[in-house]
Scaffold this active site. Structure first.
Site, PDB file in Angstrom:
ATOM      1  N   ASP A  12      15.684 -47.204 -30.513  1.00  0.00           N
ATOM      2  CA  ASP A  12      15.930 -48.053 -29.331  1.00  0.00           C
ATOM      3  C   ASP A  12      15.510 -49.501 -29.544  1.00  0.00           C
ATOM      4  O   ASP A  12      15.121 -50.194 -28.603  1.00  0.00           O
ATOM      5  CB  ASP A  12      15.215 -47.488 -28.088  1.00  0.00           C
ATOM      6  N   LYS A  15      19.756 -51.657 -31.759  1.00  0.00           N
ATOM      7  CA  LYS A  15      20.718 -51.575 -32.875  1.00  0.00           C
ATOM      8  C   LYS A  15      22.145 -51.794 -32.380  1.00  0.00           C
ATOM      9  O   LYS A  15      22.941 -52.469 -33.028  1.00  0.00           O
ATOM     10  CB  LYS A  15      20.599 -50.211 -33.569  1.00  0.00           C
ATOM     11  N   GLY A  39      21.473 -43.310 -28.527  1.00  0.00           N
ATOM     12  CA  GLY A  39      22.115 -43.992 -27.407  1.00  0.00           C
ATOM     13  C   GLY A  39      22.076 -45.464 -27.717  1.00  0.00           C
ATOM     14  O   GLY A  39      21.018 -46.077 -27.702  1.00  0.00           O
ATOM     15  N   HIS A  40      23.228 -46.027 -28.081  1.00  0.00           N
ATOM     16  CA  HIS A  40      23.286 -47.436 -28.497  1.00  0.00           C
ATOM     17  C   HIS A  40      24.025 -48.230 -27.426  1.00  0.00           C
ATOM     18  O   HIS A  40      25.152 -47.900 -27.075  1.00  0.00           O
ATOM     19  CB  HIS A  40      23.995 -47.561 -29.851  1.00  0.00           C
ATOM     20  N   GLN A 220      18.312 -43.852 -34.562  1.00  0.00           N
ATOM     21  CA  GLN A 220      16.848 -43.637 -34.518  1.00  0.00           C
ATOM     22  C   GLN A 220      16.118 -44.778 -35.249  1.00  0.00           C
ATOM     23  O   GLN A 220      16.619 -45.885 -35.274  1.00  0.00           O
ATOM     24  CB  GLN A 220      16.471 -42.250 -35.069  1.00  0.00           C
TER      25      GLN A 220
END
Ligand code: GDP
Ligand code: IMO
Ligand code: MG
Length: 421
Positions: A12, A15, A39-40, A220
Site C-alpha cells: 500500500d 504503487k 489493491g492498487h 505487496q
C-alpha cells in the site's frame, strides 16, 4: 527498456499511482506475483479506480499482461474487466495459460485456517496462500484448464479428494470442491477469456528484442515477502524485484531500472511486528489524513513513523535504482516528525533489521526529530514550491536510504506529483 517496480515497505505504498504515472513511457505493463489480495488505486480526473488484478497501466490503454506467477481469481478478474468496460475503458489483456487459478476451496481453506489460528496472520482471505501451496505441490488448476471442461474435470478428479478431506478436517463443507456454483462460472469465464491467453515470457522477451519497453508491477511489499519478510506474518509470494525475472521468465541481465515505492511514513494491514507503529494520536492522525483503510478489505491500516532500517533492507533486497516517495502531504501539520534511524535490541543499537522475526518484534525504535511544516503542499508542482522543511525531510530520507528520489507524490491525483532531476 525493462523496469521493475515494487513496494518497499508493508504494501500500500502507492504503487498503483506510480505505475499509472510511469505507464505512459511503456508499451507493456505486467503483473508478476500475488493475486487479488493486492489493491492498487489510481485516481484520474477525480475518479478513483481500485484494481486488484488488472495492471495499473489500464487507464492509458496499454498492453497488459498477467504472468504465470500470479494466482488468479477469475470472478474478480471478470468483475474488474466488466467494471472498467462500463466506464468505457477497454482492457487489452494477455493472461499466461500457466497462471494458477484460485479455486473456491482455496478461499474456504484460507478462511477456515485463519479462523482456527490462535495467533492470526490477518490474511485477506482471498485464498492466496492455499493457491500457492498447490502450485508448489503441483496440484494446481491453471488458466489454460478453464478453457476445457474435460480438463478441469480430470484435474478435480485427481486433486479433489485431498481437498475435500482437508476441508472436512478443518470443520468445513467439502462439497465446495466439486459442487460450488463458482465452478460453472469459472468454465464460462474460461471460455470468454480463451482469446486472451498469451505466452507472457515470449511476448515480453520479443517486445524487448525490438526495443519496446516493459514495466513489471509488483504487489505487496518487501517486508511481506515470503522469504525475506517478517515470517509468518507475510504473504505467500516473492515480492521483491528479482521475483519479476523469475515469474515473468525474463533474464536478469535485461533489467534496466528498479523503482521502489516508499511511503513517507509506515503502514501495515494485518498482524505482525511493526516497530514504529503509533497507537495513540499520531497513529490516528496519519490514518485519518492518509485515509489509511485497506483497498481490498477495508480494514484500518496500522500507522507509524518512517522506518529507515526497513528502507535500507528493502534497498538491498530489491537493488533500487530510484525511489518514488509518496504521501508526503499526509505529514503536513505534524511537528516534529520522527524518523526511526536505529533499533535498540537488548543491549545493542542496530542500524539494520535483525533477520529473525522474533528479534525484529522486540526492536525498540531510536528516533531523530525532523521539523514539520504547516503549509498545504498538494498544490506544489515543482520541488522548490515545497516548504524548506518538507524538502529537508525528503532529502533526509534520500540520505538515509542512499538512493535518489526521482518523484515525490503529494496527493492521490496524477497531477499531484513533483518530478526531481
Ligand atoms: P498500492 O497498493 O501500493 O497501490 O497502494 P493503495 O492504492 O492500496 O494505497 C495507497 C492510497 O494512497 C490510495 O488510496 C492512493 O490513492 C493514495 N495515494 C497515493 N499517493 C498519494 C499521495 O501522495 N498522497 C495522498 N494523500 N494519497 C496518496
Ligand atoms: P498491495 O499490493 C498490504 C497482507 C495481509 C496480511 C498478509 C497475508 O495492495 O500493496 P494474504 O491474503 O496475502 O495471505 O495476507 O499480507 N497483504 C497486504 N497488505 N497491501 C497488500 O497488497 C497486501 N496483500 C496482502 O493484510 O497481513
Ligand atoms: Mg494496496
Amino acid at each position: 527498456m525493462f523496469t521493475i517496480l515494487t513496494g518497499a515497505q508493508f504494501g500500500d505504498e502507492g504503487k498503483g499511482k506510480v505505475v499509472d504515472l510511469l505507464a505512459e513511457k511503456y508499451h507493456i505493463i505486467a503483473r508478476f506475483q500475488g493475486g487479488d489480495n493486492a489493491g492498487h488505486t489510481v485516481v484520474v480526473g477525480g475518479k478513483t479506480y481500485k484494481l486488484h488484478l488488472i495492471p495499473s497501466g489500464v487507464l492509458l490503454g496499454k498492453r497488459l499482461l498477467i504472468g504465470p506467477g500470479v494466482v488468479l481469481n477469475p470472478r474478480v478478474l471478470m468483475n474488474e474487466i466488466e467494471t472498467l468496460r462500463q466506464e468505457g475503458i477497454e482492457v487489452n489483456l494477455g493472461i499466461d495459460p500457466k497462471t494458477t487459478i484460485i479455486m473456491p476451496y482455496h478461499i474456504e481453506l484460507d478462511s477456515l485456517r485463519e479462523a482456527g489460528r490462535k495467533e492470526k496472520i490477518g490474511t485477506t482471505k482471498r485464498g492466496i496462500g492455499y493457491a500457492y501451496i498447490d502450485k508448489f505441490s503441483r496440484e494446481e488448476v491453471q488458466m489454460g484448464d478453464l478453457a476445457d471442461p474435460a480438463l478441469l474435470d480430470a484435474k478435480l478428479d485427481e486433486i479433489g479428494p485431498a481437498k475435500e478431506k482437508a476441508i472436512s478436517d478443518m470443520g468445513g463443507d467439502p462439497s465446495i470442491v466439486r459442487n460450488s456454483p463458482a465452478i460453472a462460472e469459472y468454465l464460462e469465464i474460461g471460455k470468454r477469456l480463451k482469446q486472451h491467453l498469451a505466452d507472457v515470457s515470449k511476448e515480453i522477451n520479443m517486445a524487448l528484442d525490438i526495443d519496446k519497453s516493459v514495466l513489471a508491477e509488483g504487489a505487496q511489499g518487501a517486508f511481506l515477502d515470503v522469504i525475506h519478510g517478517t515470517q509468518k506474518f507475510v504473504t505467500s509470494s516473492f515480492t521483491t524485484a528479482g521475483s519479476a525475472c523469475a515469474n515473468l521468465g525474463v533474464g536478469p541481465v535485461r533489467v534496466d531500472n528498479v523503482v521502489g515505492v516508499v511511503k513517507a511514513y509506515m503502514t501495515r494491514v494485518g498482524e505482525g511486528p511493526m516497530p514504529t507503529e503509533q497507537l495513540g494520536d499520531i497513529g490516528e492522525r496519519l490514518r485519518e489524513n492518509g485515509h489509511e483503510f485497506g483497498t481490498t478489505t477495508g480494514r484500518p491500516r496500522r500507522c507509524g513513523w518512517f522506518d529507515a532500517l526497513i528502507g535500507r533492507k528493502s534497498v538491498y533486497l530489491n537493488g533500487y535504482t530510484e525511489l518514488a516517495l509518496t504521501k508526503l502531504d499526509v505529514l503536513t501539520g505534524i511537528d516534529p516528525i520522527k524518523i526511526c534511524v536505529g533499533y535498540r535490541l537488548d543491549d545493542d543499537v542496530l542500524d539494520y533489521p535483525p533477520e529473525g522475526t522474533e528479534e525484529f518484534a522486540r526492536c525498540v525504535p531510536v528516533y531523530e526529530d525532523a521539523p514539520g511544516w504547516t503549509e498545504e503542499i498538494s498544490g506544489a508542482r515543482k520541488y522548490t514550491d515545497l516548504p524548506l522543511k518538507a524538502r529537508s525531510y525528503v532529502e533526509r530520507l534520500e540520505g538515509l536510504l542512499d538512493v535518489s528520489i526521482s518523484a515525490v507524490s503529494i496527493g492521490p491525483g496524477r497531477e499531484e506529483t513533483i518530478y526531481l532531476d
